[in-house]
Scaffold this motif. Structure first.
Motif, PDB file in Angstrom:
ATOM      1  N   UNK A 163      13.082  15.652  24.107  1.00 47.14           N
ATOM      2  CA  UNK A 163      12.054  15.469  25.134  1.00 47.14           C
ATOM      3  C   UNK A 163      11.711  13.992  25.297  1.00 47.14           C
ATOM      4  N   UNK A 164      11.961  13.209  24.275  1.00 45.68           N
ATOM      5  CA  UNK A 164      11.740  11.771  24.315  1.00 45.68           C
ATOM      6  C   UNK A 164      12.938  11.067  23.734  1.00 45.68           C
ATOM      7  N   UNK A 165      12.681  10.077  22.953  1.00 42.74           N
ATOM      8  CA  UNK A 165      13.761   9.302  22.334  1.00 42.74           C
ATOM      9  C   UNK A 165      13.601   9.333  20.820  1.00 42.74           C
ATOM     10  N   UNK A 183       0.791  20.747  19.479  1.00 36.65           N
ATOM     11  CA  UNK A 183       0.411  19.806  20.538  1.00 36.65           C
ATOM     12  C   UNK A 183       0.619  18.342  20.141  1.00 36.65           C
ATOM     13  N   UNK A 184       0.243  17.912  18.919  1.00 39.50           N
ATOM     14  CA  UNK A 184       0.499  16.507  18.548  1.00 39.50           C
ATOM     15  C   UNK A 184       1.981  16.145  18.569  1.00 39.50           C
ATOM     16  N   UNK A 185       2.850  17.108  18.244  1.00 44.31           N
ATOM     17  CA  UNK A 185       4.285  16.851  18.258  1.00 44.31           C
ATOM     18  C   UNK A 185       4.772  16.587  19.674  1.00 44.31           C
ATOM     19  N   UNK A 186       4.332  17.402  20.617  1.00 45.41           N
ATOM     20  CA  UNK A 186       4.740  17.202  22.010  1.00 45.41           C
ATOM     21  C   UNK A 186       4.173  15.902  22.569  1.00 45.41           C
ATOM     22  N   UNK A 189       6.473  13.228  21.188  1.00 46.16           N
ATOM     23  CA  UNK A 189       7.819  13.273  21.776  1.00 46.16           C
ATOM     24  C   UNK A 189       7.819  12.785  23.218  1.00 46.16           C
ATOM     25  N   UNK A 190       6.752  13.072  23.946  1.00 50.91           N
ATOM     26  CA  UNK A 190       6.702  12.724  25.375  1.00 50.91           C
ATOM     27  C   UNK A 190       5.955  11.425  25.654  1.00 50.91           C
ATOM     28  N   UNK A 191       5.667  10.675  24.594  1.00 50.51           N
ATOM     29  CA  UNK A 191       5.148   9.335  24.769  1.00 50.51           C
ATOM     30  C   UNK A 191       3.663   9.214  25.031  1.00 50.51           C
ATOM     31  N   UNK A 192       2.908  10.282  24.840  1.00 49.25           N
ATOM     32  CA  UNK A 192       1.457  10.213  25.058  1.00 49.25           C
ATOM     33  C   UNK A 192       0.713   9.777  23.810  1.00 49.25           C
ATOM     34  N   UNK A 193       1.425   9.726  22.685  1.00 47.59           N
ATOM     35  CA  UNK A 193       0.802   9.310  21.424  1.00 47.59           C
ATOM     36  C   UNK A 193       1.872   8.650  20.559  1.00 47.59           C
ATOM     37  N   UNK A 194       1.413   7.892  19.570  1.00 45.01           N
ATOM     38  CA  UNK A 194       2.339   7.232  18.672  1.00 45.01           C
ATOM     39  C   UNK A 194       2.905   8.183  17.643  1.00 45.01           C
TER      40      UNK A 194
END
Length: 552
Positions: A163-165, A183-186, A189-194
């Protein structure tokens, strides 16, 4: 729920792993939270519903269908969830929520998690009324935990990483600190959190695996001075991890190579993990320094609790292979030669009678390597040699990489045993094999005389892989045309000396088993080939297997 059902339906008929992962990534991108998180948990095996048992599903089906017709249908289909999904009728009168749209996956998961045992049946009945055929099948697979769509927990985590890099190994390392719906994992993965900062004093680290060794291809130009050669022991690969939590309390865990926490089943080994480190090794039953057969270890596996007698009679030990972490410092980016030296020091300092170092072989050339593989008893005690599956070859300069990288590690297993056995019983498979008889019980001839004066077959094993799709169709055709008896979803086929199907069966080893009528149990049996050319009466005899048992 319908989107999840469509995903499972596609996955169950898709044989290619790369396409399965593409389907997962697409689903995770299109599906909102928290549904996608619960779907991920289901595919990774992290969801369970204790009150949704097969007996309850049968009871619900009995209330809505003709019992005799249901049993006939179940016999034909061979899968409980699929049978109920196909036969579930439209409600005669509006039931609870019948006219409502299909429920969301999150609604189902959260309702079942909070439901009392007495409420589960009504919930399932209402949902079955609101779902179509595929949705009903997916619901029942979800609640019974039997998805069987060919997706491993590893593949599910790879899909999240895509889903990300992210590196899938990064997802693996934080997985045990997360709970559905992730939710923290997504967000990460999708760049909304470190990056997730999950602090576990005894975390699992993704295992490094080996490729099969081809002596003709991989042995070309092999300089054994660059390699570490060790035995491949016949136990289960584990990680033994220990460390201190924030309060200074020691935490020790034992993981399988896929990350399953099996600590509770081995309370005799956990107190020995007094180090601050992560060791990759082999879990074995060891008595007086001698490795016991794998069958002894099997008695300790898949148990939530272990009684005093089992602990006393089947003591386990850890044979250390590698060092992944030491005193909080990651060792995986260090060469194997250095990790091995530090591992040896750690094992010596720990000084536990249950933890030892896997020995390294001194082999000068390919001929000596082949000789060690074929005759381990020339290097080991005869009992220990019987517990060896083959050899491991590891480059001394290799770092510890998650997954199965090609080149740094090889496994060269001993040639399997082969016997000719006769097909006795067949049962339908699951998923894309649910229409075929693909699970086989086979037997060999016993020397005892039957009532008709002829030898009789005794079952010695079961197998459900090793054959091609075309061979599967041929066996299925034989089963349907040669059925002599039925026992629910199981068919008994003709099995006389002059009429029957001979299967060449490959297996890794044998163990004595009082639970089996033959007295033996096979290790990793699979169908090697079909012997249409061989009369069933010429299949092997039980005496042959008992001779192999003495050799093992």
């Amino acid at each position: 729920m319908q989107a999840f059902a469509a995903l499972l339906d596609r996955l169950s008929f898709e044989p290619r792993r790369s396409v399965k992962e593409d389907l997962l990534v697409d689903y995770l991108r299109r599906t909102p939270d928290p549904d996608r998180g619960y779907a991920l948990a289901a595919l990774a095996g992290d969801l369970s519903f204790s009150h949704a048992k097969p007996a309850l599903l049968r009871q619900l089906a009995a209330e809505r269908t003709d019992p005799h017709l249901f049993e006939l249908s179940y016999d034909f289909v061979g899968d409980l969830s699929e049978t109920i999904a196909l036969m579930w009728p439209e409600p005669e009168a509006p039931s609870l929520g019948h006219n409502q749209p299909p429920p969301a996956l999150a609604v189902i998961v959260e309702a079942l998690a909070n439901a009392a045992r007495s409420d589960v049946g009504a919930l399932l009945e209402a949902w079955l009324d609101r779902l179509d055929e595929v949705g009903r099948w997916a619901l029942l697979k979800l609640v019974t935990g039997g998805l069987r769509v060919g997706v491993s927990a590893r593949s599910a985590k790879v899909a999240v990483a895509r889903l990300g890099d992210l590196d899938p190994a990064e997802v693996e390392e934080v997985w045990h600190g997360l709970t559905p719906p992730y939710q923290p994992l997504f967000d990460w993965a999708e760049g909304r959190a470190g990056r997730l900062s999950y602090r576990d004093p005894a975390p699992f680290r993704p295992a490094m695996l080996a490729h099969p060794f081809d002596p003709e291809k991989d042995g070309e130009g092999l300089d054994l001075r660059d390699w570490q050669v060790e035995w491949k022991w016949d136990g289960i690969r584990v990680q033994a991890v220990a460390g201190l939590d924030a309060s200074g309390t020691r935490v020790a865990r034992l993981y399988t190579r896929t990350g399953e926490d099996i600590s509770a089943a081995f309370p005799d080994l956990l107190p020995e993990l007094t180090f601050d480190a992560a060791i990759d090794g082999e879990l074995l039953v060891v008595r007086d320094g001698i490795v016991a057969p794998f069958a002894d270890l099997q008695k300790r596996l898949n148990r939530k609790t272990v009684g005093p007698k089992l602990l006393r009679e089947h003591p386990v030990g850890l044979r250390a292979y590698d060092l992944l972490s030491l005193a909080g410092d990651d060792q995986r980016d260090q060469p194997l030669s250095l990790r091995r030296a530090r591992l040896a020091e750690l094992v010596a300092q720990t000084a536990s009678p249950r933890i030892d170092l896997s020995p390294v072989l001194d082999v000068a050339d390919r001929e000596a390597l082949a000789a060690a593989r074929s005759q381990p008893d020339a290097h080991l005690d005869a009992d220990d040699a019987a517990a060896v599956e083959g050899l491991m070859l590891k480059r001394l300069d290799s770092t510890y990489l998650a997954g199965r990288p090609k080149g740094p590690w090889f496994k060269w297993k001993k040639d399997p045993h082969l016997i000719d056995a006769v097909l006795m019983y067949a049962q339908r498979g699951h998923g894309r094999r649910s229409s075929f008889y693909s699970d086989y019980t086979f037997g060999v001839w016993d020397g005892a005389e039957g009532e008709d004066g002829a030898s009789r077959l005794v079952p010695v094993g079961k197998a459900y892989f090793g054959f091609t799709d075309d061979e599967l169709k041929d066996i299925d055709h034989f089963v349907r045309n040669n059925t002599v008896n039925r026992f629910g979803p199981v068919r008994e086929v003709v099995q006389s000396p002059d009429a029957g199907l001979v299967l060449e069966v490959a297996f890794e080893g044998l163990a004595r088993s009082p639970r089996h009528k033959s007295g033996v149990a096979m290790r990793f049996p699979r169908i090697s080939r079909l012997r249409w050319d061989k009369p069933a009466g010429e299949a092997d005899r039980l005496e042959t297997l008992k001779l192999l048992l003495r050799e093992d």
